[in-house]
Scaffold this active site. Structure first.
Site, short mmCIF file in Angstrom:
data_model
loop_
_atom_site.label_atom_id
_atom_site.label_comp_id
_atom_site.label_asym_id
_atom_site.label_seq_id
_atom_site.Cartn_x
_atom_site.Cartn_y
_atom_site.Cartn_z
CD GLU A 38 -5.91 -11.76 -8.00
OE1 GLU A 38 -5.52 -12.79 -8.57
OE2 GLU A 38 -5.37 -10.66 -8.14
CG ASP A 41 -8.55 -18.17 -12.03
OD1 ASP A 41 -9.33 -18.06 -11.05
OD2 ASP A 41 -7.39 -18.62 -11.92
CG ASP A 179 -0.41 -18.11 -12.48
OD1 ASP A 179 -1.11 -17.08 -12.55
OD2 ASP A 179 -0.26 -18.76 -11.43
CE1 TYR A 229 -7.66 -20.90 -6.20
CE2 TYR A 229 -8.01 -23.28 -6.28
CZ TYR A 229 -7.81 -22.06 -6.94
OH TYR A 229 -7.77 -22.02 -8.30
#
Length: 392
Positions: A38, A41, A179, A229
């Site tokens: 997690e 990426d 994803d 984020y």
């Protein structure tokens, strides 16, 4: 639960009811859960997702009286959309649901692929807003449908990148590549080890029917993710710069420890998570290959603790599910559990013994509701198939 073919038949029936004729094409693409890896990426690291057996299915037929128009209808309450293919395609206002398929149509147009007009009905069993990638499932099912309609097949990597670009440019979400890659490339009974730098993929078999993944949606989403984020990305970039590396993928734990005094304490913790998580992801892939479920579970708990303490993207509801799972423990059939997705709500994923799954799910649901006052949504999945054409 319905098989994918049964789901396709249901959507075909609904299409016929909606448009008064049967569909000619049906395509599907799954959501995903990330088993481990997690926030690695965008640091050029590794991720280890699997496709879940929850799908977005699109049924379509050639447009009748309007050959240069695409009509999209959805079964989940979104109003119909009409897209004029004779005009240059551009994004609708941010937050418009059909920006995802619109961006994919634009990606095909940019490649010079002529898409004829069609009528479509979209149906999804991927939970919305739970961090299980309903958006990628919609993009990839659209791309798979367009491949079928036009006969223009894309290389799987190109297809995933086209869908990612649609999300960036049309939906306005700067997502990583995981994803779309897993939604395109998922295989039954396999997890996908994805190197986010080289984009190389490896399908890792998980054929042991004695274990399953139990996904718990906390049914909370704290509205922190946008700014938080971006902040985490900036902190990781600052840490990489202070270590003199291009990205945290290139740093080692020893390097980071040696630089402890010279690195901002918050950036240090963020980097410690990423560097550790990249290593945990590679170890987890090795443990899955060996069916060493105790080791996979241990790595999942370590990942969760790091996300909670060093990366600070957890929340009380996610922590509650993980604590309940830990209390059940291996004796009760739980090998490991962790938050999955960006954080601040959404889902956890637990590796559990298949024979105990109902008892475990009931216990987590009851204990979680007692602690939080919120009813969770739980479902189990084996690694499922990626993008599929159900009717060509």
């Amino acid at each position: 639960m319905m098989t994918l073919n049964e789901l396709g038949n249901l959507v075909a029936e609904r299409f016929t009811q909606t448009y008064g004729r049967p569909p000619r094409w049906i395509a599907a693409a799954p959501g995903r859960v990330n088993v481990i890896g997690e926030h690695t990426d965008y640091n050029d690291g590794f991720v280890f997702p699997m496709a879940i057996d929850r799908y977005t299915v699109i049924a379509a037929a050639p447009a009748g009286e309007a050959p240069a128009r695409v009509q999209l209808r959805s079964t989940v309450g979104n109003g119909p959309a009409s897209i004029d293919l004779a005009q240059p395609l551009k994004p609708a206002p941010k937050g418009t649901w059909y920006n995802y398929p619109l961006g994919v149509l634009a990606g095909f147009a940019a490649r010079g692929v002529k898409v004829p007009g069609f009528d479509a009905l979209i149906h999804s069993t991927v939970p919305l807003g739970g961090g299980l990638s309903s958006s990628a499932a919609l993009e990839v099912s659209t791309a798979t449908l367009l491949e079928t309609i036009t006969g223009h097949k894309l290389d799987p990597v190109e297809k995933a990148l086209l869908c990612q670009k649609a999300e960036h440019e049309y939906a306005g979400m700067p997502c990583g590549i995981m994803d779309q890659f897993i939604s395109v490339m998922g295989r039954p009974d396999h997890l996908l080890l994805l190197d986010c730098r080289s984009r190389q993929t490896e399908l890792v078999p998980m054929t042991d029917g004695a274990v399953e993944l139990l996904i718990t949606n906390t049914n909370v989403k704290h509205e922190l993710t946008g700014g938080e984020y971006a902040k985490r990305r900036a902190q990781c970039e600052a840490a990489a710069k202070s270590l003199g590396v291009a990205s945290l993928r290139d740093a080692t734990a020893a390097q980071l420890e040696a630089a402890a005094g010279k690195t901002d304490p918050v950036a240090f913790r963020r980097a410690r998570h990423v560097i550790g998580e990249i290593e945990r992801t590679l170890q987890a892939a090795k443990a899955v290959r060996a069916s060493n479920w105790a080791k996979v579970g241990e790595l999942m708990y370590a990942s969760d603790a790091s996300l909670r303490d060093d990366y600070e993207v957890s929340c009380p509801e996610l922590d509650a599910v993980v604590e309940i799972a830990q209390r059940i423990g291996p004796a009760g059939g739980v090998y490991g559990c962790r938050m999955t997705g960006g954080g601040f709500g959404g889902c956890t994923v637990a590796l559990v013994r298949a024979e105990s799954v109902q008892v475990i799910a009931d216990r987590i649901a009851a204990d979680y509701e007692k602690r939080t006052g919120i009813k969770p949504s739980l479902f189990v999945s084996r690694p499922a198939a990626g993008a599929t054409v159900l009717r060509a």
